[in-house]
Design a protein around this motif. Structure first.
Motif, short mmCIF file in Angstrom:
data_model
loop_
_atom_site.label_atom_id
_atom_site.label_comp_id
_atom_site.label_asym_id
_atom_site.label_seq_id
_atom_site.Cartn_x
_atom_site.Cartn_y
_atom_site.Cartn_z
N MET A 1 42.55 44.83 45.01
CA MET A 1 42.89 44.56 43.62
C MET A 1 41.65 44.61 42.73
O MET A 1 41.68 45.18 41.65
N SER A 2 40.55 44.00 43.23
CA SER A 2 39.36 43.92 42.38
C SER A 2 38.77 45.31 42.12
O SER A 2 38.06 45.51 41.15
N PHE A 3 39.08 46.26 42.99
CA PHE A 3 38.62 47.62 42.75
C PHE A 3 39.50 48.35 41.74
O PHE A 3 39.03 49.14 40.94
N GLN A 4 40.80 48.06 41.83
CA GLN A 4 41.73 48.84 41.00
C GLN A 4 41.60 48.59 39.51
O GLN A 4 41.94 49.46 38.71
N PHE A 5 41.14 47.40 39.13
CA PHE A 5 40.94 47.16 37.69
C PHE A 5 40.05 48.25 37.13
O PHE A 5 40.31 48.79 36.06
N GLY B 1 40.52 50.67 30.92
CA GLY B 1 40.71 50.16 29.57
C GLY B 1 40.93 48.66 29.53
O GLY B 1 40.59 47.99 28.55
N PHE B 2 41.48 48.12 30.60
CA PHE B 2 41.73 46.68 30.64
C PHE B 2 40.43 45.90 30.56
O PHE B 2 40.27 44.99 29.76
N MET B 3 39.45 46.28 31.42
CA MET B 3 38.20 45.54 31.41
C MET B 3 37.38 45.86 30.17
O MET B 3 36.68 45.02 29.64
N GLU B 4 37.46 47.11 29.69
CA GLU B 4 36.66 47.46 28.52
C GLU B 4 37.16 46.72 27.28
O GLU B 4 36.38 46.31 26.44
N LYS B 5 38.49 46.54 27.18
CA LYS B 5 39.03 45.91 25.97
C LYS B 5 39.25 44.41 26.14
O LYS B 5 39.03 43.64 25.22
N ALA B 6 39.72 43.99 27.31
CA ALA B 6 40.05 42.57 27.48
C ALA B 6 39.13 41.89 28.48
O ALA B 6 39.32 40.73 28.82
N GLY B 7 38.09 42.61 28.94
CA GLY B 7 37.22 42.09 29.99
C GLY B 7 36.49 40.81 29.62
O GLY B 7 36.19 39.99 30.48
N ASN B 8 36.22 40.63 28.33
CA ASN B 8 35.48 39.42 27.95
C ASN B 8 36.26 38.14 28.20
O ASN B 8 35.69 37.07 28.32
N VAL B 9 37.58 38.27 28.28
CA VAL B 9 38.39 37.11 28.66
C VAL B 9 38.72 37.17 30.16
O VAL B 9 38.55 36.20 30.90
N ALA B 10 39.18 38.35 30.60
CA ALA B 10 39.63 38.48 31.99
C ALA B 10 38.46 38.28 32.97
O ALA B 10 38.63 37.62 34.01
N GLY B 11 37.29 38.80 32.63
CA GLY B 11 36.14 38.77 33.54
C GLY B 11 35.77 37.36 34.00
O GLY B 11 35.80 37.07 35.19
N PRO B 12 35.42 36.46 33.05
CA PRO B 12 35.04 35.12 33.48
C PRO B 12 36.13 34.40 34.27
O PRO B 12 35.82 33.67 35.22
#
Lengths: 454, 336
Positions: free
Chosen positions: A72-76, A82-93
């Motif tokens: 899963m952690s690879f598929q993001f 686009g998920f991590m580039e746009k929403a990564g600042n919330v999803a990442g932490p």
């Protein structure tokens, strides 16, 4: 097929396969802790035998959960950049906290729990069992917080299409999180209960006359009987929360195409996306309005108010019915089982067989539930912020088709092997005479009177 | 928000250091258990059970360092994460397949009938091998700056074998530490063989590395600090030679100093890693993306840093605790 469809299929396949195992281990961890505590408190060897059998199931299940989770952690990054580039600042932490606070905890203490019994003091082994259970639950906390934020986002601001976190406690405790977290923990409790009850029933069916499977069956059946009404209540609350924040999802769940007052509760129907209507409706008049608004003539917003913004209806509609149907079946089975065990200490043969058949019922209900909520969020990946289409990769479809096929074959094989191995473990357990002389003496000394069986 | 005073530059350095720590620990820790998998002999049942027993309590936690490394890359450098993993989509998929296969085989083999056990053993060995080859290949392509031409492919293939040899080497050293008798003698043999291959691999990769990026060449060959840097490869080969001598002498040492080969292997890993780090800092993708290009929003990183500062020392502490609990020769695998 294009990269979008293939990526969605692959993600659905991966996450569906993955969730099967944590769903079991979250609650099974707590069951093990309970068995270990009973063993410590009573000193009766039967609890340790139950523990030993189920810790092996836990180890296998946990391993499948870990390895399918790594993908899963690879598929993001690979399929949904686009998920991590746009929403990564919330999803990442949130993901980061899950790895740091939960993954290492469970994986490290699992070593002590599985292999440390003779190496560490008993209290430390009990503590390790507790830490593993707490770790799996903590992991569920973070990942469900992230998922809930994607459903009902708040506490952030969007600048040039990129999400920036503003208020972390608002993000973590977003409106749907308490409901989803409770609903999932109870789902895990039920999945593990039915698995323990089902496999114990299978051992009895194969002629196992030891106390261990009987006690395990009883523990699990009673747990299920208590959890299932709680789950139905929690599910209802979760539904009301969804109605408030994601009315389009509820409209799809109930198959309400046009806003109506006194909407019926559809037991069955065939939704028709093109004609925007249902065929073959069988329903209870006014019931949906009553359940959702507590007023028989309450208004339910229809899909017509969310043109182009609502999920595909059929999958959400059917999944919802599978989940609820399975829930009711669990209610009936668990209560019947608890009744017989309480009154007569044994289940009749037919009910024993029903429990065997329901061993993996938790999987069906959990998957169906997740399909309702995840498909129900479409066309968005993060509600109102980012569409799924915006996040997809630019990879060549052929590559994704290849990886999808490989995953599908591998997962199918592993699923068969997993279920086959559990069955084999039960059959082996039937044949083994587990009581040693030492244990017999110890049991006599303690004069433990096990729950009278037969 | 705590850490308000930290600039984006500092945060970038902190996170690249954390990422480096996670990758290094992963390479060492999962390295030895993957290595044990690669060395898995097809026939000898006794060896196989003992080898699995030697890594039983650890592998889960070892693999978690990979999740942390990929997670940190995803969280702190999202652009690098998607650039690297989209280019390396297929090898990454193969690596994951390998990891899945070996991870589950480990548990399945202990629970199934004897006839099926062989199949899971095969899955364990080749799953491990697929993982190490894919990781080496990915490392190679990453070093070239995600090039996909023929030269880069050749370099990546070499790296694939190099990494596999390195893992097998540290795996053999681990077995020397954790086992005894026939298996330990076999492990000495494996360690010596792998040491030779690894030494060749390090030389080849080091020289080819100089042909890939002009900046790296300048750093190592022309900069005033070049002489100091040369201490790294020199020490590295000194350690490998020392390890060769130790491996030759240890079987007669009557059980003393069995930790030496593993400790030396660990230092070799550390030095190789340092050489990579020095060569490519401040890039997250050599020659393409720098730390600052790919860095995520500073506020989110500060928020995560709070937890990291508290939790990472705890993780290291309880990891050390587990290694102490299971110190000494590994026992037969049993779940209680």
């Amino acid at each position: 097929m294009d990269a979008f469809v293939l990526s969605r299929l692959q993600f659905a396949l991966n996450i569906s396969f993955h969730i099967l195992f944590p769903t079991i281990t979250i609650a099974l961890g707590w069951f093990l802790f309970y068995f270990k505590l009973r063993s410590n408190l009573t000193g009766h060897p039967v609890w340790m035998r139950i523990y030993r059998f189920w810790v092996r199931v836990f180890a296998l299940t946990f391993a499948l959960g870990v390895v399918s989770g790594v993908t899963m952690s690879f598929q993001f990054g690979t399929n949904w950049p686009g998920f991590m580039e746009k929403a990564g600042n919330v999803a990442g932490p949130l993901l980061g906290y899950e790895v740091l606070t939960a993954f290492f905890l469970e994986a490290t203490f699992l070593g002590i729990m599985l292999f440390g019994m003779r190496k560490v003091p008993n209290w430390l082994h009990t503590f390790a069992t507790f830490v593993v259970a707490a770790g799996t639950t903590l992991s569920a906390f973070w990942i469900l917080s992230l998922n809930s934020w994607m459903q009902t986002p708040q506490g952030h601001e969007v600048i040039d299409g990129v999400v920036y976190a503003k208020d972390w406690s608002a993000i973590i405790f977003n409106p749907s999180f308490p409901y989803r977290f409770t609903h999932m923990l109870l789902a895990s409790g039920l999945t593990a209960s039915f698995l323990i009850a089902g496999l114990s029933a299978y051992r009895l069916f194969r002629g196992d006359d030891k106390i261990a499977p009987k006690i395990a069956l009883k523990t699990a059946t009673y747990t299920a009987a208590v959890l299932i009404p709680l789950q139905i209540f929690a599910g209802d609350m979760h539904g009301l929360n969804t109605l408030e924040h994601q009315p389009q999802k509820v409209a799809a769940m109930e198959g309400v195409w046009h806003t109506e007052q006194g909407a019926p509760l559809l037991l069955f129907a065939v939704p028709d996306e093109e004609k925007k209507t249902n065929h073959f409706e069988i329903g209870i008049p006014n019931m949906a309005s009553f359940i959702l608004t507590h007023d028989v003539n309450g208004e339910i917003k229809g899909l017509n108010e969310f043109e182009g913004e609502h999920p595909p209806v059929a999958p959400v509609f059917y999944s919802f019915r599978v989940m609820v149907g399975m829930g009711l079946l669990m209610l009936g089975t668990a209560w019947a089982g608890a009744f017989y065990l309480y009154r007569r200490n044994v289940m009749p043969d037919w009910l024993n067989k029903v429990f065997i058949g329901m061993s993996f019922s938790g999987w069906v209900a959990t998957l169906a539930g997740w399909y309702v909520t995840e498909v129900g969020r479409q066309p968005y990946l993060v509600s109102g912020v980012l569409t799924t289409q915006e996040a997809v990769t630019g990879l060549p479809p052929a590559n994704i088709a290849l990886s999808f096929t490989l995953y599908a074959v591998l997962y199918f094989t592993l699923l068969i092997a997993y279920i086959g191995t559990l069955t084999l473990m039960c059959r082996k357990a039937v044949a083994i005479e587990e009581i040693t002389q030492e244990e017999k003496n110890k049991a006599q000394r303690i004069r433990f009177n096990p729950v009278q069986t037969n | 928000m705590p850490f308000e005073s930290l600039s984006a530059d500092t945060l970038g350095n902190i996170y690249i250091a954390l990422l480096g720590l996670a990758v290094l620990l992963y390479a060492i820790l999962d390295g030895y258990d993957l290595g044990v998998g690669v060395l898995f002999p097809p026939r000898n049942e006794l060896f196989k059970d003992a080898m699995v027993a030697s890594i039983g309590p650890y592998w889960d936690a070892n693999e978690t360092w990979l999740v942390l490394a990929v997670g940190l890359l995803l969280i702190a450098f999202p652009q690098a994460h998607s650039a690297i993993l989209q280019t390396l989509y297929l090898p990454a998929t193969f690596m994951l397949m390998g990891l899945i296969l070996r991870g589950v085989s480990f548990d399945f083999r202990a629970k199934v009938a004897q006839t099926k056990k062989k199949k899971w053993d095969t899955c364990f060995k080749y799953g491990s091998l697929l993982t190490t080859l894919s990781q080496g290949y990915m490392l190679g392509i990453w070093v070239t700056g995600l090039r996909t031409d023929l030269y880069a492919q050749g370099f990546a293939l070499l790296s694939a074998f190099g990494v596999t040899a390195a893992y097998a080497f540290i795996g053999a050293c681990w077995l020397i530490l954790k086992t005894e008798g026939d298996l330990q003698r076999k492990a000495f043999y494996w360690a010596k063989r792998c040491l030779m291959i690894l030494a060749g691999g390090i030389i080849a990769v080091s020289f080819l590395n100089l042909t890939l990026h002009a900046e790296v060449r300048a750093l190592w060959l022309e900069s005033p600090l070049g002489f100091l840097l040369m201490a790294i490869p020199v020490t590295c080969f000194g350690l490998l030679a020392l390890c060769g001598v130790v491996l030759q002498r240890l079987p007669e040492a009557d059980g003393k100093g069995e930790w030496l080969p593993f400790a030396l292997a660990l230092l070799v890993f550390l030095l190789c890693f340092a050489a990579f780090g020095i060569s490519y800092y401040p890039y997250v993708v050599p020659g393409k993306l720098t730390i600052m290009d790919a860095l995520a929003d500073a506020n989110s990183l500060r928020f995560l840093l709070v937890g990291t500062v508290i939790v990472v020392p705890c993780i290291l502490a309880y990891t050390v605790m587990v290694y102490r609990i299971f110190a000494g020769k590994s026992e037969k695998l049993s779940y209680y």
